[in-house]
Design a protein around this motif. Structure first.
Motif, PDB file in Angstrom:
ATOM      1  N   UNK A 164       1.014  -1.322  -0.059  1.00  0.00           N
ATOM      2  CA  UNK A 164       0.050  -0.014   0.062  1.00  0.00           C
ATOM      3  C   UNK A 164       0.794   1.283  -0.038  1.00  0.00           C
ATOM      4  N   UNK A 165       0.449   2.133  -0.647  1.00  0.00           N
ATOM      5  CA  UNK A 165       1.530   3.214  -0.956  1.00  0.00           C
ATOM      6  C   UNK A 165       0.324   4.680  -1.103  1.00  0.00           C
ATOM      7  N   UNK A 166       1.042   5.633  -0.904  1.00  0.00           N
ATOM      8  CA  UNK A 166       0.519   6.871  -1.400  1.00  0.00           C
ATOM      9  C   UNK A 166       1.713   7.978  -1.669  1.00  0.00           C
ATOM     10  N   UNK A 167       1.370   9.265  -2.172  1.00  0.00           N
ATOM     11  CA  UNK A 167       2.156  10.247  -2.564  1.00  0.00           C
ATOM     12  C   UNK A 167       2.463  11.036  -1.069  1.00  0.00           C
ATOM     13  N   UNK A 168       3.415  11.789  -0.818  1.00  0.00           N
ATOM     14  CA  UNK A 168       3.724  12.739   0.399  1.00  0.00           C
ATOM     15  C   UNK A 168       2.607  13.705   0.188  1.00  0.00           C
ATOM     16  N   UNK A 169       2.176  14.264  -0.689  1.00  0.00           N
ATOM     17  CA  UNK A 169       1.187  15.288  -0.781  1.00  0.00           C
ATOM     18  C   UNK A 169       0.102  14.785  -0.446  1.00  0.00           C
ATOM     19  N   UNK A 170      -0.491  13.441  -0.866  1.00  0.00           N
ATOM     20  CA  UNK A 170      -1.897  12.870  -0.390  1.00  0.00           C
ATOM     21  C   UNK A 170      -1.815  12.883   1.278  1.00  0.00           C
ATOM     22  N   UNK A 171      -0.610  12.350   1.519  1.00  0.00           N
ATOM     23  CA  UNK A 171      -0.611  11.913   3.081  1.00  0.00           C
ATOM     24  C   UNK A 171      -0.776  13.364   4.051  1.00  0.00           C
ATOM     25  N   UNK A 172      -0.105  14.401   3.311  1.00  0.00           N
ATOM     26  CA  UNK A 172      -0.088  15.664   4.200  1.00  0.00           C
ATOM     27  C   UNK A 172      -1.649  16.260   4.266  1.00  0.00           C
ATOM     28  N   UNK A 173      -2.236  15.857   3.083  1.00  0.00           N
ATOM     29  CA  UNK A 173      -3.632  16.476   2.938  1.00  0.00           C
ATOM     30  C   UNK A 173      -4.658  15.577   3.589  1.00  0.00           C
ATOM     31  N   UNK A 174      -4.552  14.399   3.803  1.00  0.00           N
ATOM     32  CA  UNK A 174      -5.534  13.474   4.265  1.00  0.00           C
ATOM     33  C   UNK A 174      -5.238  12.428   5.413  1.00  0.00           C
ATOM     34  N   UNK A 175      -3.888  12.958   5.962  1.00  0.00           N
ATOM     35  CA  UNK A 175      -3.192  12.122   7.056  1.00  0.00           C
ATOM     36  C   UNK A 175      -2.623  10.823   6.627  1.00  0.00           C
ATOM     37  N   UNK A 176      -1.989   9.916   7.481  1.00  0.00           N
ATOM     38  CA  UNK A 176      -1.287   8.886   7.272  1.00  0.00           C
ATOM     39  C   UNK A 176      -1.792   7.741   7.934  1.00  0.00           C
ATOM     40  N   UNK A 177      -2.751   6.728   7.171  1.00  0.00           N
ATOM     41  CA  UNK A 177      -3.299   5.711   7.958  1.00  0.00           C
ATOM     42  C   UNK A 177      -2.188   4.803   8.597  1.00  0.00           C
ATOM     43  N   UNK A 178      -2.474   4.293   9.689  1.00  0.00           N
ATOM     44  CA  UNK A 178      -1.525   3.865  10.688  1.00  0.00           C
ATOM     45  C   UNK A 178      -2.042   2.289  10.604  1.00  0.00           C
ATOM     46  N   UNK A 179      -3.049   2.006  10.456  1.00  0.00           N
ATOM     47  CA  UNK A 179      -3.450   0.375  10.204  1.00  0.00           C
ATOM     48  C   UNK A 179      -4.318   0.151   9.114  1.00  0.00           C
ATOM     49  N   UNK A 180      -4.290  -1.180   8.788  1.00  0.00           N
ATOM     50  CA  UNK A 180      -5.282  -1.229   7.448  1.00  0.00           C
ATOM     51  C   UNK A 180      -6.699  -0.818   7.542  1.00  0.00           C
ATOM     52  N   UNK A 181      -7.448  -0.917   8.837  1.00  0.00           N
ATOM     53  CA  UNK A 181      -8.719  -0.539   8.919  1.00  0.00           C
ATOM     54  C   UNK A 181      -8.978   0.937   8.624  1.00  0.00           C
TER      55      UNK A 181
END
Length: 302
Positions: A164-181
């Motif tokens: 599972x992956x995402x761009x740094x820009x997406x994670x800054x805007x939406x937060x980083x998921x910490x677990x699969x749920x």
């Protein structure tokens, strides 16, 4: 009746799409080919070919006979090659591979194979379409997942894992998921198979139907969506390795290992392998030992 000349004439005429073209290649007359095919039809009691607007067309019976006889003649050619005990692989190897694994793993290694076997030509068809090796005359195919085609032999290579992956820009805007749920609260970029979106599978055995405004039937499109910050993607590690290295994508959950999908080379069973094909299989099996992940140990799964 000696069927050999008639069968040869039938095969050559079908491949050339006309009696005239086949006759030119063989240096004889169209009537000679036509008579041989007519003899074969009379012997079998069925119509095999008809003359259409674009040349010879096969009847259903002709199509079945062509495929079976074509394979039989290939077996004869392979047997002759085997009997000659050729020590230097030479000739053409036709390979089918899925788009991503073919582009990211197989094709980058073809140059090394060509240097090792300079007299072997390689044709690679990259497509996510499930090809019929026998009907389309491929020597081998790179496959991901289980194979239940009883006509094929399988050479296991390793595993293709996904992260599972995402761009740094997406994670800054939406937060980083910490677990699969947590992924249920994020934008998901889904792989589209026909009209259905493939479910996401977690090492725990749970699944999640990915939801989001974008889905694609090719991982290259999903990768681009992730790079553009559209959402979270579940992609093969081979596909995103360079993006992760340069920081364009971030792997989530610490790269938690998954078993991955089996990767194998399949080839028709029941025929002698030509030296060129055996060389290809052996070379890429050796390459896979260091480049395709083995399955994790049971203790590594969560």
């Amino acid at each position: 009746m000696d069927l050999w000349p008639s069968l040869q004439a039938f095969l050559q005429s079908v491949r050339a799409s006309s009696f005239s073209a086949a006759a030119r290649e063989a240096g004889t007359t169209p009537s000679a080919f036509s008579k041989q095919v007519a003899k074969l039809e009379a012997h079998l009691g069925v119509r095999l070919v008809v003359r259409g607007a674009k040349g010879l067309e096969l009847t259903p019976e002709g199509q079945e006979l062509f495929q079976r006889v074509d394979r039989a003649f290939e077996d004869v050619a392979d047997a002759c090659t085997y009997a000659s005990r050729a020590t230097v692989p030479r000739g053409l190897v036709r390979v089918s591979a899925p788009m991503d694994l073919g582009r990211d793993w197989l094709v980058p290694r073809v140059a090394r194979f060509s240097r090792a076997y300079p007299q072997v030509e390689v044709e690679v068809s990259l497509s996510d379409r499930f090809v019929d090796l026998l009907a389309e005359r491929f020597d081998t195919a790179l496959r991901v997942g289980a194979s239940d085609d009883g006509r094929l032999m399988r050479r296991a290579l390793g595993r293709m894992r996904r992260s599972f992956c995402a761009s740094p820009a997406y994670l800054r805007a939406h937060g980083t998921p910490r677990r699969h749920a947590d992924l249920a609260d994020h934008v998901n970029l889904a792989y589209l198979r026909g009209s259905q979106r493939d479910p996401w599978e977690f090492p725990s055995g749970r699944t999640l139907p990915p939801r989001g405004p974008f889905a694609c039937d090719n991982n290259a499109g999903i990768r681009q969506g992730a790079l553009d910050g559209l959402g979270v993607a579940w992609l093969p590690e081979l596909t995103i390795a360079e993006d992760v290295r340069r920081g364009a994508l971030k792997v989530l959950f610490g790269g938690q290992p998954e078993e991955g999908l089996p990767v194998s080379l399949v080839f028709p069973q029941g025929r002698l392998l030509a030296p060129r094909v055996r060389a290809f299989l052996d070379f890429f099996a050796q390459e896979a030992r260091t480049s395709l992940n083995p399955a994790p140990t049971p203790s590594a799964r969560r």
